[in-house]
Scaffold this active site. Structure first.
Site, PDB file in Angstrom:
ATOM      1  N   SER A 150       0.841  -1.203   0.000  1.00 52.96           N
ATOM      2  CA  SER A 150       0.000   0.000   0.000  1.00 52.96           C
ATOM      3  C   SER A 150       0.880   1.259   0.000  1.00 52.96           C
ATOM      4  O   SER A 150       1.726   1.389  -0.889  1.00 52.96           O
ATOM      5  CB  SER A 150      -0.945  -0.073   1.205  1.00 52.96           C
ATOM      6  OG  SER A 150      -1.977   0.861   1.078  1.00 52.96           O
ATOM      7  N   GLU A 244      -9.480  -4.166  -6.280  1.00 55.60           N
ATOM      8  CA  GLU A 244      -8.963  -3.004  -5.560  1.00 55.60           C
ATOM      9  C   GLU A 244      -9.284  -1.693  -6.261  1.00 55.60           C
ATOM     10  O   GLU A 244      -9.090  -1.557  -7.467  1.00 55.60           O
ATOM     11  CB  GLU A 244      -7.437  -3.080  -5.492  1.00 55.60           C
ATOM     12  CG  GLU A 244      -6.914  -4.283  -4.782  1.00 55.60           C
ATOM     13  CD  GLU A 244      -5.580  -3.985  -4.137  1.00 55.60           C
ATOM     14  OE1 GLU A 244      -5.361  -2.829  -3.720  1.00 55.60           O
ATOM     15  OE2 GLU A 244      -4.760  -4.895  -4.069  1.00 55.60           O
ATOM     16  N   HIS A 274      -7.409  -5.404  -1.263  1.00 55.55           N
ATOM     17  CA  HIS A 274      -6.219  -4.635  -0.913  1.00 55.55           C
ATOM     18  C   HIS A 274      -5.361  -5.371   0.137  1.00 55.55           C
ATOM     19  O   HIS A 274      -5.849  -5.726   1.198  1.00 55.55           O
ATOM     20  CB  HIS A 274      -6.674  -3.275  -0.365  1.00 55.55           C
ATOM     21  CG  HIS A 274      -5.567  -2.309  -0.179  1.00 55.55           C
ATOM     22  ND1 HIS A 274      -4.720  -1.925  -1.203  1.00 55.55           N
ATOM     23  CD2 HIS A 274      -5.145  -1.620   0.912  1.00 55.55           C
ATOM     24  CE1 HIS A 274      -3.850  -1.058  -0.749  1.00 55.55           C
ATOM     25  NE2 HIS A 274      -4.068  -0.847   0.533  1.00 55.55           N
TER      26      HIS A 274
END
Lengths: 303, 303
Positions: A150, A244, A274
């Site tokens: 991320s 995502e 995610h």
């Protein structure tokens, strides 16, 4: 309504839905988000024989994670996710430990400075400082892999650019999970995957980007690597979920890297969300992705 | 002028440059292109113990390629490249044999109908006919992989869509090399890689697309799979070179497949050119790519 073939991801989704605050509940504070992420990190089991200890590298607080059977000389530098405003080595300890385990390497997770207290590019500076300290400590660049998820994936990509700019040697590779690589939130998947991403929204990331950038330009490649020139950086593995909101960040990064003639491998995992890797305990796809990433890292360590 | 780190690809480029017709030389005829491609196929060595024999499947002329040590029951259906107007099982025999060898499988290369004699969708119909004949002959879909390069890669992707439309079972996977997946030639890489692609130009592919389509709409997904709906198709591995005018076709396909929640892995090989796999004899990257594809196919065969 999409139906899921993988019963495990349906289970994860049910769990996430149950955790959602009710309508009208106040937005969690930064401190609450951080506490919740850290607490989640305590739930996951560590691989047998793995231990962790505090460390300081280049003036940056870190955590060293040592799996059983790590190959001498290898090093994994891990940059955690959390939208540049939350997350820590503690929140990501089970994931870091699993990655270190499959790649047969010691890992160092950096507790880099975050927004809103510390504005961009503090996080990048900390990542560079830890990287430099690892080299100064005798780690060979060819025995060093940088990974992150991320925001930490975006930070790993920013680090690749920063190393170029500072004339530091590239590592053996970068492994990024669901990277947040475009802080302008321009990707088509914010729209196309809005209904299937149970965690990420454009509005949420706009807020976090503001907290991190403090009004600085999101087009800076060290903030949004999709705008960077990657020619000459180390090989990169990207793993991402098909559901995502950040899917386009991964596709665009693959495009940018390919054009810059970087060795890139993009894996899109169907139905996954995610940083699905964090659900390794209950998600076979997570364990398979981690295993494949381990094989890729093993190969890069071997040169 | 770009300089190449890989001395082998520089050598391949020198060889390609030496083969270029001089300025003012006439454009080769279709027959001349076909003869040249077939002759090139005779140069490459086959793996030790590999033999080939003619076969007819579903009324389509094919070539069966049998490597030493093929696992019983496995089948690789190969669709050759050549811009839908040239190429044959003969031109691609060394490549098919190497792929069959690393995937431990018998291969069938289809001599599908091509333009300008046979217009779209004759090629797709032939691919479906061979696929159906393989199933009718007892091949389990889970033991069948479809592969192809360039136009054959596009044709493999079109076959994935055609199987959906006809209600036929999907195979275990599709492996496509440098696919030509957009016959409208809309990719950015026709521009960005114009200086580094030694083989492919937009003008050339426009001509071949016209010969194949005979004026039919290039936006038909069976001609240009980038416009298709891939939800539910088998896992797909894409390998491509970073210096290809067709690079964007691979990126766009990965995007389309990812959005359709297909399991997709995209590998971009730095400095490599269109279907670099064909240079396996002198190019280590080609042998590495083929080996990785073999491991992927092995895994898909194993279910």
């Amino acid at each position: 309504m999409t139906s899921w073939k993988d019963p495990e991801i349906a289970g994860v989704r049910a769990l996430l839905a149950a955790r959602q605050p009710g309508p009208g509940a106040p937005t969690p504070t930064v401190a609450e988000r951080r506490a919740a992420m850290d607490a989640a990190g305590e739930i996951g089991a560590l691989p047998t024989g793995c231990f962790h200890e505090p460390a300081t590298l280049g003036g940056v607080k870190c955590e060293r994670v040592v799996p059983h059977g790590a190959a001498p000389g290898r090093m994994l530098l891990y940059l955690h996710g959390g939208a540049y405003t939350a997350g820590s080595p503690r929140s990501h300890r089970p994931l870091v430990a699993r990655l270190a385990d499959v790649a047969h390497t010691v890992a160092v997770a950096a507790d880099y400075r975050m927004g809103p207290e510390h504005r961009f590019p503090a996080a990048v500076e900390d990542a560079v400082a830890v990287y430099r300290a690892l080299l100064d400590g005798g780690t060979e660049p060819g025995q060093l892999i940088v990974a992150g998820d991320s925001a930490g994936g975006g930070l790993a990509l920013a680090l690749a650019l920063a190393l170029k700019a500072e004339g530091l040697p590239q590592p053996a590779g970068f492994f990024v999970i669901s990277p947040w690589a475009d802080l302008t939130q321009s990707g088509a998947s914010y729209r196309t995957k809005a209904d299937t991403d149970p965690m990420i929204t454009k509005a949420g990331l706009d807020t976090h980007a503001m907290a991190y950038l403090g009004g600085l330009d999101a087009h800076d490649p060290l903030a949004s690597p999709v705008f960077g020139d990657f020619e000459g950086v180390a090989p990169i593995l990207i793993q991402t979920g098909s559901e995502e909101a950040l899917l386009s960040d991964s596709i665009t990064m693959a495009d940018v890297l390919a054009h810059a003639r970087v060795e890139v491998r993009l894996e899109v995992w169907p139905e996954m969300i995610h940083v699905f890797h964090a659900w390794g305990g209950g998600l076979q796809a997570a364990r398979r992705a981690i295993k494949l990433a381990g094989a890729w890292m093993d190969e890069k360590f071997a040169g």
